[in-house]
Design a protein around this motif. Structure first.
Motif, PDB file in Angstrom:
ATOM      1  N   CYS A 130      26.862  21.099 -49.199  1.00  0.00           N
ATOM      2  CA  CYS A 130      26.174  22.267 -49.770  1.00  0.00           C
ATOM      3  C   CYS A 130      26.845  23.560 -49.325  1.00  0.00           C
ATOM      4  O   CYS A 130      27.192  23.725 -48.167  1.00  0.00           O
ATOM      5  N   ILE A 131      27.057  24.469 -50.289  1.00  0.00           N
ATOM      6  CA  ILE A 131      27.620  25.780 -49.935  1.00  0.00           C
ATOM      7  C   ILE A 131      26.596  26.892 -50.135  1.00  0.00           C
ATOM      8  O   ILE A 131      26.955  28.055 -50.232  1.00  0.00           O
ATOM      9  N   GLN A 132      25.328  26.518 -50.229  1.00  0.00           N
ATOM     10  CA  GLN A 132      24.268  27.522 -50.313  1.00  0.00           C
ATOM     11  C   GLN A 132      24.483  28.496 -51.472  1.00  0.00           C
ATOM     12  O   GLN A 132      24.234  29.689 -51.354  1.00  0.00           O
ATOM     13  N   CYS A 133      24.919  27.949 -52.584  1.00  0.00           N
ATOM     14  CA  CYS A 133      25.186  28.826 -53.722  1.00  0.00           C
ATOM     15  C   CYS A 133      23.914  29.220 -54.437  1.00  0.00           C
ATOM     16  O   CYS A 133      23.863  30.235 -55.125  1.00  0.00           O
ATOM     17  N   GLY A 134      22.864  28.395 -54.296  1.00  0.00           N
ATOM     18  CA  GLY A 134      21.594  28.744 -54.921  1.00  0.00           C
ATOM     19  C   GLY A 134      21.465  28.324 -56.370  1.00  0.00           C
ATOM     20  O   GLY A 134      20.465  28.646 -57.011  1.00  0.00           O
ATOM     21  N   SER A 135      22.434  27.611 -56.892  1.00  0.00           N
ATOM     22  CA  SER A 135      22.306  27.144 -58.287  1.00  0.00           C
ATOM     23  C   SER A 135      21.036  26.322 -58.453  1.00  0.00           C
ATOM     24  O   SER A 135      20.334  26.440 -59.453  1.00  0.00           O
ATOM     25  N   CYS A 136      20.764  25.489 -57.453  1.00  0.00           N
ATOM     26  CA  CYS A 136      19.598  24.605 -57.538  1.00  0.00           C
ATOM     27  C   CYS A 136      18.313  25.404 -57.582  1.00  0.00           C
ATOM     28  O   CYS A 136      17.473  25.225 -58.447  1.00  0.00           O
TER      29      CYS A 136
ATOM     30  N   PHE B 110      14.598  24.743 -52.849  1.00  0.00           N
ATOM     31  CA  PHE B 110      15.318  23.610 -52.281  1.00  0.00           C
ATOM     32  C   PHE B 110      16.415  24.081 -51.329  1.00  0.00           C
ATOM     33  O   PHE B 110      16.573  23.561 -50.232  1.00  0.00           O
ATOM     34  N   ARG B 111      17.176  25.076 -51.771  1.00  0.00           N
ATOM     35  CA  ARG B 111      18.299  25.549 -50.964  1.00  0.00           C
ATOM     36  C   ARG B 111      17.845  25.971 -49.572  1.00  0.00           C
ATOM     37  O   ARG B 111      18.397  25.546 -48.555  1.00  0.00           O
TER      38      ARG B 111
ATOM     39  N   GLN C  23      16.238  23.043 -47.263  1.00  0.00           N
ATOM     40  CA  GLN C  23      17.136  22.102 -46.576  1.00  0.00           C
ATOM     41  C   GLN C  23      18.023  22.816 -45.556  1.00  0.00           C
ATOM     42  O   GLN C  23      18.433  22.241 -44.554  1.00  0.00           O
TER      43      GLN C  23
ATOM     44  N   CYS D 202      24.354  21.525 -59.541  1.00  0.00           N
ATOM     45  CA  CYS D 202      24.976  21.681 -58.225  1.00  0.00           C
ATOM     46  C   CYS D 202      26.496  21.541 -58.313  1.00  0.00           C
ATOM     47  O   CYS D 202      27.015  20.502 -58.698  1.00  0.00           O
ATOM     48  N   PRO D 203      27.230  22.590 -57.943  1.00  0.00           N
ATOM     49  CA  PRO D 203      28.686  22.537 -58.072  1.00  0.00           C
ATOM     50  C   PRO D 203      29.349  21.650 -57.024  1.00  0.00           C
ATOM     51  O   PRO D 203      30.524  21.338 -57.129  1.00  0.00           O
TER      52      PRO D 203
ATOM     53  N   VAL E 158      25.819  17.708 -54.630  1.00  0.00           N
ATOM     54  CA  VAL E 158      24.793  17.290 -53.674  1.00  0.00           C
ATOM     55  C   VAL E 158      23.737  16.499 -54.450  1.00  0.00           C
ATOM     56  O   VAL E 158      23.292  16.924 -55.513  1.00  0.00           O
TER      57      VAL E 158
HETATM   58  S1  SF4 Z   1      23.288  23.890 -55.886  1.00  0.00           S
HETATM   59 FE1  SF4 Z   1      24.152  22.427 -54.464  1.00  0.00          FE
HETATM   60  S2  SF4 Z   1      25.617  23.582 -53.263  1.00  0.00           S
HETATM   61 FE2  SF4 Z   1      24.314  25.058 -54.285  1.00  0.00          FE
HETATM   62  S3  SF4 Z   1      22.713  25.513 -52.807  1.00  0.00           S
HETATM   63 FE3  SF4 Z   1      21.956  23.884 -54.117  1.00  0.00          FE
HETATM   64  S4  SF4 Z   1      22.492  22.009 -53.067  1.00  0.00           S
HETATM   65 FE4  SF4 Z   1      23.689  23.623 -52.150  1.00  0.00          FE
END
Ligand code: SF4
Ligand code: SF4
Ligand code: SF4
Ligand code: SF4
Ligand code: SF4
Lengths: 609, 109, 350
Positions: free
Chosen positions: B37-43, B57-58, B61, B89-90, B93
């Protein structure tokens, strides 16, 4: 009194078998739901019982379904089951012809040659001997094939076969012995006392000089009886439990008592115990391509029977339903798995849904529920909006701004009870609208709205709705020369039975080719929401493999009808246009204005570097 | 007036050395893709539950991986398992299995 | 030196190809450039200004094209069909049966911009006001007007980083390394043209790694008040008025964010071309996990590949700024020159 000690193993085995079966079946019957039980009572004295018996004859004895898969395999099953059945039935008739009573102890017809050793100089007896020898030969040919199959399954149209448990293996070995032992016992009897027909007396005359003796005579009957007794005792603890259970299941099915109740009930038990571990469904499971070789339905059922369920065997499944459509017994593998997955211990809290406003300030005729996934494929959503507009429909997009998941992903994950808050909120939303029709683009939503929401609004998948609009002449469309292939999404095809509407729509717009694995045989794209265990790479592998099998060489465009399929296939990065039916229609409506976006890839030129 | 500000004000330092990381270790062991995970926040940007609740979710976790598990049980109960997060998720994950594993881990406690 | 004159074919008439042609020519070789478009320049010809110093792309390109003369032959509208080799000679086949022979072939095919339609949730090709960074450049160069589709001057413009990069869902895990700075340069340019507009950047990491790039970042904040929001765009939808609704997680604020924008600019990643795949499949040139060519040695020899006589230069071995592309092209020229000297002395000895 016709009796000899050697009949004891058989008789005791039979008694044990009957007691266990009765105990189990009574328990399972008691755990039927009221609806299921009512169905049995209501339909017991109807023609449904007859049709059930007919099905038992065709499937459990003749094994018609297996024969359809592979003739040799079908013959093998038929010769064992139907042959054995005939041995018993004809044995009874023969016994009746000698002793003129139908109330003999059950071992008499089984060991008839022991109890009726003398020739009666009756032509009828000669005929019986001949017929019984013929049936025995028939059964033995099945045994021989079964033995051969363990070593050469390819001839039986199977790539994989199930690995068996110790109890199964013991029962199987005993089963292999039963009929050769019967042959031996009857042949020795014939060698000593005469009688028998081409098989037993033929073999008898070979044994006459060296093997046949008083000792081998009685020993062979003992051996035959022991093998039968052992088989009966092992039966309820092995996969052979399917033999009696399948009969009950067929009857229950004919009585309409097998409706899924959402939890493990008597029907689940009957289904699970009807699996013969024949392994015919294994080859249909795509997870084998990834090397996941112990999660398929027969393994799930077996582990369930043995109370040895692991998280993996329960969860690592796409619930694609491919095994269900292949299963020769017609076991509802998806429903059983769903029941097994149910877990009411998992805490879920959707109290926040209370704040969602479900009021409507318009009064639409049609509701459009795009669905979670469709928000990630706006091409589908926008196409549907264009279609509604073109057909001049008074519609409302329900989940424009925020959406509540339909609940099916949770249900498939074993959290059906916990999904109720979502279900109720969505229902409230739909019913508040006053609309008559609910259209959705997502087959997952479609399936659950239609089958589990109990809505008093008509539910349609967008392929069905577009088909209707076209029939009503509300869309002005023209056929193009584009060559496309259609992919049946699992949830729309196999799991909901919608096959024809999508095809009608596509065929009106483009040249539709069918992939060899279409309709109920369609592949899963790999993105299934029912599997939380596969890694993203594994899903991609499944998608690439499925694409390779679905798309013919001369076709650059795959049409599907599910946002999840679309996303999953698109993520393979393959140079193939992945298009939803709604997009195909919208492009057509716009006279090709959006064409470039949909047909991103032209034919790849050959042999250029 | 003998209570000082810091008594009523919550101290929000993450006491990493004191925190219990076993839950995170369990989840990471069973779903190692969470390491990516890079904490991008897409999720959490796409999540329908996040749009109408405090759940993310971001963030959940990430806090778990720092050993901040006080609200974990409450947080993870919000998820509707819809699966949108997986699709965006890029880093691949396996978000839904992370949620499942958290639920399993909490049930074992 | 003139006596050594050898034939070199350069595939690709972009910056790398042009620069290498000039260097090789100066080293005494005859060079043919095969360009697929009607004119040389590659992606540079569609660009407006260059980061970090805002020089005109057109000016730079003119200087480069100016050097095509004498022993440099330029063939345009080329479609290559086949490359083959007999002994030390390479034959490059193109345009239905034409063939050109050379001792060395330099592949300088650059890169493609990611096909933004493949990231469907962003709405490119579906929503009219979603444009790409390349389309924005053509607005700057005046080919299109800097406006929404309906001709309105945009009040808020959102830039989306990493579109087609760092994303396993579209099959490209690599960072394209140039789009961050391109985006910041473009954002500043917009503010210069439309001072009233609000500009925001949705990024995951800002990779401003070249000399003076950070200054550009600072300038964007200090002078132009551009907002940087750390969160990858999750999805977008279209409002009835044609504007866009962006949904992301503002990760630093710790909450999801919804923002309306009149125009959305996708900063497209650099991805390998079809030519890469075919060179890999049909000619055995090694391809990296990102799909670009892998040279023999990532440090010591960035221009040779395992196939003898074939060389690579520029962005076809991974995204590079113009500065590095040109340096790499000159380095390739030297490498080719050494190679040609060797084959010649080997021939003399024979
Ligand atoms: S989309 Fe994937 S990489 Fe980005 S914050 Fe969520 S789990 Fe992490
Ligand atoms: S439902 Fe599909 S994935 Fe699951 S066991 Fe059957 S064939 Fe395999
Ligand atoms: S599920 Fe059906 S096909 Fe599969 S092993 Fe069991 S009985 Fe055979
Ligand atoms: S699966 Fe759960 S966390 Fe993921 S998007 Fe859906 S509700 Fe949110
Ligand atoms: S340079 Fe910036 S925008 Fe481009 S891929 Fe890398 S991080 Fe993303």
């Amino acid at each position: 009194m016709k009796f000899n000690l050697f009949v004891l193993p058989f008789t005791i085995g039979l008694l044990v078998l009957f007691s266990i079966l009765t105990a189990k079946y009574i328990r399972w019957f008691l755990s039927l739901s009221t609806d299921q039980r009512d169905a049995v009572i209501k339909n017991f004295f109807t023609l449904k019982t007859l049709s059930g018996l007919r099905e038992i004859f065709l499937e459990s004895l003749l094994h018609r379904n297996i024969s359809r898969k592979n003739r040799l395999l079908g013959y093998m099953h038929m010769s064992l089951a139907f042959g054995w059945f005939l041995l018993i039935i004809v044995g009874h008739f023969e016994s009746y012809s000698y002793f003129k009573t139908a109330l003999e102890p059950p071992y008499i017809p089984i060991f008839l040659r022991y109890f009726q050793q003398d020739s009666l100089a009756d032509p009828l007896q000669v005929i019986y001997w001949f017929v019984m020898d013929l049936i025995l030969l028939f059964v033995l040919s099945g045994v021989a094939l079964a033995w051969y199959k363990r070593h050469n399954r390819k001839h039986f149209g199977m790539k994989k076969t199930t690995r068996h448990l110790p109890a199964d293996r013991i029962a199987l070995s005993v089963l292999w012995f039963i009929f050769p032992l019967r042959l031996l016992a009857e042949s020795i009897t014939s060698a000593i006392y005469g009688g028998g027909s081409f098989l037993t007396s033929g073999l008898g005359s070979l044994l006459e000089n060296n093997i046949a003796s008083d000792l081998s005579f009685i020993a062979s009957w003992w051996a035959y009886s022991i093998s039968l007794g052992l088989f009966f005792v092992f039966l309820p603890f092995s996969r052979y439990m399917h033999i009696p259970t399948e009969l009950v299941l067929i009857m229950l099915r004919n009585w309409g008592a097998t409706k899924y109740t959402g939890k493990i009930d008597g029907i689940t038990q009957f289904e699970v115990h009807s699996c013969s571990s024949c392994g015919i469904c294994l080859d249909s499971c795509q997870l084998l391509e990834l090397g996941h070789a112990n999660i398929q339905s027969p393994y799930l059922f077996r582990n369930f029977r043995g109370n040895k369920l692991s998280d993996t065997v329960v969860q690592n499944c796409l619930m694609c339903g491919r095994c269900e459509t292949t299963c020769v017994v017609g076991i509802k593998t998806n429903s059983v798995r769903r029941a097994i997955r149910q877990n009411s211990d998992v805490e879920v809290n959707h109290d926040y849904l209370r704040h969602v406003d479900t009021s409507f300030n318009s009064s639409p005729d049609v509701l459009y529920f795009a669905g979670c996934m469709t928000h990630l494929t706006p091409g589908i959503k926008k196409s549907m909006q264009a279609i509604f507009k073109a057909a001049k429909i008074n519609y409302a997009l329900v989940d424009e701004d925020q959406n509540i998941c339909c609940g099916r992903p949770m249900m498939l994950s074993g959290l059906a009870e916990q999904s109720l808050a979502m279900v109720n909120k969505n229902k409230e939303l739909f019913e508040n609208s006053g609309a008559q029709t609910l259209v959705t683009s997502c087959p997952i939503c479609y399936k659950v709205f239609r089958d589990e929401y109990n809505l008093n609004i008509e539910v349609l998948h967008h392929t069905q709705y577009i088909d209707r609009l076209m029939k009503e002449g509300k869309l002005a469309l023209a056929k193009s020369e584009e060559q496309v292939v259609y992919h049946d999404p699992c949830e729309l095809g196999r799991n909901s039975g919608v096959y024809d509407e999508p095809r009608r729509v596509i065929a009106a717009l483009a040249n539709l080719s069918e992939s060899p694995a279409n309709r109920e045989k369609a592949w899963c794209c790999g993105g299934s929401i029912a599997n939380a265990m596969l890694t993203s790479l594994e899903k991609k592998e499944l998608a690439i493999s499925a694409l390779g099998k679905i798309v013919p060489k001369n076709t650059m465009t795959l049409v599907t009808a599910c946002p999840l399929c679309k996303k999953t296939f698109a993520s393979t990065g393959k140079h193939i246009n992945i298009v939803d039916i709604a997009e195909l229609v919208a492009v057509n409506l716009s006279a090709g204005k959006d064409k470039r976006r949909i047909w991103m890839f032209e034919k790849i030129e050959s042999a250029s570097i | 007036m003998n209570s000082f500000g810091f008594e009523i004000q919550k101290d929000n330092t993450i006491e990493y050395d004191k925190n219990d990381l076993s839950l995170a270790a369990f989840v990471l062991r069973h779903e190692p893709s969470l390491y990516n995970c890079i904490q991008c926040g897409s999720c959490s940007g796409t999540c329908p539950a996040s749009a109408i609740s405090s759940y993310q979710f971001r963030k959940m976790q990430l806090l778990m991986r720092r050993g901040e598990t006080k609200h974990l049980r409450e947080d993870v109960a919000h998820c509707m398992l819809c699966g949108k997060c997986i699709l965006v998720c890029p880093r691949g994950v396996n978000t839904r299995n992370v949620i499942r594993q958290i639920r399993i881990a909490l049930n074992m406690n | 030196m003139r006596a050594l004159k050898k034939e070199v074919v350069i595939i690709g008439g972009g910056p790398a190809g042009l620069e290498a042609a000039d260097s090789l020519n100066k080293l005494g070789h005859a060079v043919t450039i095969l360009e697929k478009e009607g004119k040389p320049g590659g992606k540079l010809s569609n660009w407006h200004k260059l980061f970090p110093d805002n020089v005109s792309a057109d000016g730079i390109l003119k200087q480069m094209v100016h050097k095509i003369s004498g022993d440099i032959q330029l063939i345009t509208n080329v479609k290559i069909t086949k490359i083959s080799r007999e002994g030390t000679k390479h034959s490059v086949w193109f345009n239905e049966g034409k063939c050109i022979q050379a001792e060395a072939v330099l592949v300088a095919v650059g890169f493609d911009l990611f096909n933004a339609s493949l990231k469907e949730e962003y709405g490119y090709g579906i929503y009219d006001n979603v444009i790409t960074s390349a389309e924005l450049e053509s607005m700057f160069t005046g080919q299109k007007s800097l406006a929404t589709v309906t001709g309105k001057t945009p009040e808020r413009i959102a830039f989306i980083h990493c579109v087609g990069s760092r994303d396993e869902k579209v099959g490209f895990r690599h960072c394209s390394s140039m789009c961050c700075v391109t985006g910041v340069k473009q954002a500043i340019e917009i503010k210069k043209r439309l001072p009233a507009a609000e500009v925001m950047m949705f990024y995951m990491d800002l990779r401003m790694h070249g000399r003076f790039y950070e200054d550009l970042y600072l300038e964007a904040q200090e002078k132009h008040h551009i907002q940087f929001i750390r969160g990858r765009l999750s999805e977008s939808s279209e409002n009835p008025d044609g504007s866009l609704l962006l949904k992301a997680d503002d990760t630093l604020a710790g909450s999801p964010i919804k923002v309306k924008a009149d125009l959305m600019v996708l900063l497209l990643g650099f991805v390998p071309t079809d030519f890469h795949r075919k060179m890999g499949e049909e000619f055995g040139v090694e391809i990296g996990s990102d799909g670009f060519f892998s040279p023999c040695d990532a440090h010591l020899d960035t221009n040779s590949v395992k196939t003898n006589g074939i060389f690579v230069a520029g962005a076809c071995t991974g995204a590079k700024s113009l500065e590095y592309t040109l340096a790499d092209a000159r380095s390739a020229s030297l490498k080719i020159h050494e190679f040609l000297l060797q084959t010649t002395s080997a021939n003399i000895l024979n």
